[in-house]
Design a protein around this motif. Structure first.
Motif, PDB file in Angstrom:
ATOM      1  N   THR A   1       0.869  -1.192   0.000  1.00  0.00           N
ATOM      2  CA  THR A   1       0.000   0.000   0.000  1.00  0.00           C
ATOM      3  C   THR A   1       0.903   1.239   0.000  1.00  0.00           C
ATOM      4  O   THR A   1       2.114   1.139   0.256  1.00  0.00           O
ATOM      5  N   GLY A   2       0.293   2.381  -0.205  1.00  0.00           N
ATOM      6  CA  GLY A   2       1.025   3.639  -0.068  1.00  0.00           C
ATOM      7  C   GLY A   2       1.484   3.833   1.370  1.00  0.00           C
ATOM      8  O   GLY A   2       2.579   4.351   1.624  1.00  0.00           O
ATOM      9  N   TYR A   3       0.647   3.423   2.299  1.00  0.00           N
ATOM     10  CA  TYR A   3       0.986   3.530   3.722  1.00  0.00           C
ATOM     11  C   TYR A   3       2.279   2.753   3.994  1.00  0.00           C
ATOM     12  O   TYR A   3       3.231   3.268   4.593  1.00  0.00           O
ATOM     13  N   ALA A   4       2.312   1.522   3.510  1.00  0.00           N
ATOM     14  CA  ALA A   4       3.489   0.674   3.721  1.00  0.00           C
ATOM     15  C   ALA A   4       4.712   1.250   3.005  1.00  0.00           C
ATOM     16  O   ALA A   4       5.844   1.133   3.496  1.00  0.00           O
TER      17      ALA A   4
ATOM     18  N   ASN B   1       1.268  16.632   7.023  1.00  0.00           N
ATOM     19  CA  ASN B   1       1.584  15.372   6.345  1.00  0.00           C
ATOM     20  C   ASN B   1       0.646  14.233   6.732  1.00  0.00           C
ATOM     21  O   ASN B   1       0.148  14.173   7.858  1.00  0.00           O
ATOM     22  N   HIS B   2       0.487  13.315   5.799  1.00  0.00           N
ATOM     23  CA  HIS B   2      -0.342  12.132   6.009  1.00  0.00           C
ATOM     24  C   HIS B   2       0.178  11.281   7.174  1.00  0.00           C
ATOM     25  O   HIS B   2       1.383  11.216   7.422  1.00  0.00           O
ATOM     26  N   ALA B   3      -0.729  10.608   7.854  1.00  0.00           N
ATOM     27  CA  ALA B   3      -0.394   9.789   9.022  1.00  0.00           C
ATOM     28  C   ALA B   3       0.705   8.767   8.723  1.00  0.00           C
ATOM     29  O   ALA B   3       1.528   8.460   9.595  1.00  0.00           O
TER      30      ALA B   3
ATOM     31  N   VAL C   1       8.991  13.226  -1.352  1.00  0.00           N
ATOM     32  CA  VAL C   1       7.614  13.683  -1.603  1.00  0.00           C
ATOM     33  C   VAL C   1       6.695  12.476  -1.750  1.00  0.00           C
ATOM     34  O   VAL C   1       6.965  11.564  -2.532  1.00  0.00           O
ATOM     35  N   ASP C   2       5.608  12.492  -0.984  1.00  0.00           N
ATOM     36  CA  ASP C   2       4.548  11.495  -1.123  1.00  0.00           C
ATOM     37  C   ASP C   2       3.452  12.144  -1.967  1.00  0.00           C
ATOM     38  O   ASP C   2       2.754  13.037  -1.503  1.00  0.00           O
ATOM     39  N   ASP C   3       3.324  11.676  -3.204  1.00  0.00           N
ATOM     40  CA  ASP C   3       2.398  12.337  -4.122  1.00  0.00           C
ATOM     41  C   ASP C   3       1.121  11.528  -4.346  1.00  0.00           C
ATOM     42  O   ASP C   3       0.606  11.434  -5.458  1.00  0.00           O
ATOM     43  N   ALA C   4       0.596  10.973  -3.254  1.00  0.00           N
ATOM     44  CA  ALA C   4      -0.589  10.102  -3.341  1.00  0.00           C
ATOM     45  C   ALA C   4      -1.742  10.744  -4.111  1.00  0.00           C
ATOM     46  O   ALA C   4      -2.409  10.075  -4.900  1.00  0.00           O
ATOM     47  N   HIS C   5      -1.990  12.037  -3.874  1.00  0.00           N
ATOM     48  CA  HIS C   5      -3.125  12.699  -4.539  1.00  0.00           C
ATOM     49  C   HIS C   5      -2.698  13.447  -5.795  1.00  0.00           C
ATOM     50  O   HIS C   5      -3.523  14.110  -6.426  1.00  0.00           O
ATOM     51  N   GLY C   6      -1.410  13.366  -6.140  1.00  0.00           N
ATOM     52  CA  GLY C   6      -0.931  14.093  -7.314  1.00  0.00           C
ATOM     53  C   GLY C   6      -0.854  13.235  -8.561  1.00  0.00           C
ATOM     54  O   GLY C   6      -1.174  13.684  -9.665  1.00  0.00           O
TER      55      GLY C   6
ATOM     56  N   GLY D   1       4.375   7.070  -4.246  1.00  0.00           N
ATOM     57  CA  GLY D   1       3.037   7.252  -4.803  1.00  0.00           C
ATOM     58  C   GLY D   1       2.145   6.101  -4.388  1.00  0.00           C
ATOM     59  O   GLY D   1       2.595   5.139  -3.757  1.00  0.00           O
ATOM     60  N   THR D   2       0.878   6.224  -4.743  1.00  0.00           N
ATOM     61  CA  THR D   2      -0.033   5.115  -4.482  1.00  0.00           C
ATOM     62  C   THR D   2      -0.799   4.790  -5.759  1.00  0.00           C
ATOM     63  O   THR D   2      -1.010   5.657  -6.604  1.00  0.00           O
ATOM     64  N   LEU D   3      -1.194   3.534  -5.862  1.00  0.00           N
ATOM     65  CA  LEU D   3      -2.015   3.097  -6.991  1.00  0.00           C
ATOM     66  C   LEU D   3      -3.493   3.111  -6.609  1.00  0.00           C
ATOM     67  O   LEU D   3      -4.349   2.762  -7.400  1.00  0.00           O
ATOM     68  N   SER D   4      -3.769   3.493  -5.353  1.00  0.00           N
ATOM     69  CA  SER D   4      -5.137   3.344  -4.827  1.00  0.00           C
ATOM     70  C   SER D   4      -6.017   4.559  -5.077  1.00  0.00           C
ATOM     71  O   SER D   4      -7.198   4.527  -4.768  1.00  0.00           O
ATOM     72  N   LYS D   5      -5.464   5.634  -5.615  1.00  0.00           N
ATOM     73  CA  LYS D   5      -6.285   6.840  -5.825  1.00  0.00           C
ATOM     74  C   LYS D   5      -6.572   7.008  -7.320  1.00  0.00           C
ATOM     75  O   LYS D   5      -7.337   6.230  -7.859  1.00  0.00           O
ATOM     76  N   ALA D   6      -5.941   7.994  -7.978  1.00  0.00           N
ATOM     77  CA  ALA D   6      -6.288   8.200  -9.393  1.00  0.00           C
ATOM     78  C   ALA D   6      -5.996   6.962 -10.244  1.00  0.00           C
ATOM     79  O   ALA D   6      -6.608   6.778 -11.291  1.00  0.00           O
TER      80      ALA D   6
HETATM   81  C1  LIG Z   1      -4.042   7.807   0.860  1.00  0.00           C
HETATM   82  C2  LIG Z   1      -2.700   8.279   1.204  1.00  0.00           C
HETATM   83  C3  LIG Z   1      -1.690   7.383   1.515  1.00  0.00           C
HETATM   84  C4  LIG Z   1      -1.947   5.908   1.678  1.00  0.00           C
HETATM   85  O1  LIG Z   1      -2.105   5.279   0.471  1.00  0.00           O
HETATM   86  P1  LIG Z   1      -2.752   3.820   0.453  1.00  0.00           P
HETATM   87  O2  LIG Z   1      -2.252   3.235  -0.809  1.00  0.00           O
HETATM   88  O3  LIG Z   1      -4.223   4.013   0.476  1.00  0.00           O
HETATM   89  O4  LIG Z   1      -2.247   3.102   1.652  1.00  0.00           O
HETATM   90  C5  LIG Z   1      -0.427   7.879   1.740  1.00  0.00           C
HETATM   91  N1  LIG Z   1      -0.173   9.196   1.662  1.00  0.00           N
HETATM   92  C6  LIG Z   1      -1.140  10.099   1.385  1.00  0.00           C
HETATM   93  C7  LIG Z   1      -0.809  11.547   1.314  1.00  0.00           C
HETATM   94  C8  LIG Z   1      -2.433   9.668   1.149  1.00  0.00           C
HETATM   95  O5  LIG Z   1      -3.392  10.546   0.895  1.00  0.00           O
END
Ligand SMILES: *Cc1c(COP(=O)(O)O)cnc(C)c1O
Length: 384
Positions: free
Chosen positions: A104-107, A129-131, A201-206, A232-237
């Motif tokens: 996950t992005g969290y991991a 910043n994200h948790a 940079v964590d670009d989860a929403h970018g 980055g994450t694959l779970s959003k866009a």
């Molecule tokens: C959602 C989010 C994550 C976690 O991503 P997951 O793939 O859902 O675990 C990490 N960082 C930010 C900024 C997020 O918004």
């Protein structure tokens, strides 16, 4: 076994007890909750790819041939050709030497920060910043300082301080998930270079949303080559599941050997990887999706402003937070909106600072101008 009854009662009394609801996603930006069909303004599926026929087909085909689970962690035997192809695809998309998948992005955040830094180092972390970044900073054992990106001078003082020795990292979201604002990445990179620090940079929403090529906040602000590590994450866009890190080949090789959240976790389901690879093709080949998303987001911001509603200032893109002040107000307005057919998240402290409870509207390309003006009017009526 300790009972949690007291803690739960305390949460309930403070109005902070939360229970997940059962939601059935529908096509066209809608969903069913408690038997009622609603417009869904709570998803991160900005480009409407989670249900896209092309992704579905790719996933189904792989499920039929190799099954559902990956059966092992990547280093053991869980890394299939679908994982390999997706890592190559992400590196090609992002224009980096290499990419590595995480569950996950969290991991990805936790594992990367813990693998790259230790007790001798200093991490400078934006207050918003994200948790998962905060947890990564903590679990690294590094010195950990919080700054506000609105006060870059404070950050410069920390970077200049002798107390903060070792390797110094500036750690930030690319897009702040509760404000919808971009981080001041140019200024952060300037400071980092001035003081010999590195930037993560964590670009989860970018990803998929910002930048001409859809590569996110770093591309949009022109700092891709100045940021040492991008997560980055694959779970959003991208519409699927999984985290990723991109950077140099040696960075990725080190993470494969040191990031516990990847080493000790089972690899992603291969079908998810196949679907995500298709999503990157769509993001590359259909830039009109992110152009449309920006149009719709700007339209909603305009409608809300016209009705005198207060949106968090300085934001851009599909996360549109409407400030309402008190927690109880946010919850009540959210409830009334649901009665009118709109599902919107009420975000309260401690997720956001006290007194800034808000409705967090997520626009997606499945919405259109008609429903956005209806939503804006409903927010006004429900806030009265
Ligand atoms: C959602 C989010 C994550 C976690 O991503 P997951 O793939 O859902 O675990 C990490 N960082 C930010 C900024 C997020 O918004």
């Amino acid at each position: 076994m300790p009972s949690h009854a007291d803690d739960l009662a305390h949460l309930e009394q403070s109005g902070l007890l939360r229970r997940p609801r059962t939601v059935t996603p529908l096509a066209g930006g809608r969903c069913v909750v408690d038997g009622r069909e609603l417009w869904n303004f709570t998803t991160n599926d900005y480009l409407d790819l989670a249900g896209d026929e092309r992704l579905v087909e790719a996933a189904v085909e792989v499920v039929r041939t190799v099954g559902v689970g990956a059966r092992a962690s990547a280093l053991v035997s869980g890394r299939t050709e679908h994982h390999e192809r997706l890592e190559d695809r992400i590196a090609r998309f992002e224009g980096t030497e290499a990419a590595m998948l995480f569950p996950t992005g969290y991991a990805a955040n936790v594992g990367t920060l813990a693998a790259l830094t230790g007790p001798d180092d200093t991490l400078l972390c934006d207050r918003l910043n994200h948790a998962s970044l905060v947890e990564g900073c903590r679990s690294s054992g590094a010195r950990f300082r919080v700054y506000r990106h609105t006060a870059i001078d404070r950050l410069a003082r920390e970077l200049g301080s002798d107390e903060n020795s070792g390797e110094r990292w500036i750690v930030t979201d690319g897009v702040f998930s509760m404000d919808g604002k971009l981080a001041p990445l140019v200024e952060l990179c300037d400071r980092a270079e001035q003081y010999g620090a590195a930037v993560l940079v964590d670009d989860a929403h970018g990803t998929g949303v910002f930048g001409t090529g859809g590569r996110g906040a770093c591309e949009h602000l022109g700092v891709e080559d100045r940021v040492a590590v991008r997560v980055g994450t694959l779970s959003k866009a991208v519409g699927t599941l999984g985290g990723f890190v991109v950077g140099s080949r040696s960075l990725v090789e080190w993470l494969r050997n040191a990031a516990g959240t990847q080493i000790y976790s089972t690899a992603l389901p291969p079908a998810v990887c196949a679907a995500a690879a298709v999503a990157f093709d769509v993001i590359e080949q259909e830039p009109e999706r992110r152009v449309r998303l920006q149009e719709l987001s700007a339209f909603l911001r305009g409608q809300l402003a016209e009705l005198g509603l207060e949106v968090v200032r300085g934001g851009a893109g599909p996360i549109v937070p409407v400030l309402v002040g008190k927690s109880e107000t946010a919850v009540e307005v959210g409830r009334r909106l649901e009665e009118r057919g709109f599902l919107v998240s009420a975000i309260r402290p401690p997720t956001v600072p006290r007194g800034t409870a808000r409705l967090r509207v997520s626009v997606t390309v499945a919405h259109d101008e008609n429903v956005l003006s209806d939503l804006a009017a409903a927010v006004r009526d429900a806030s009265r």
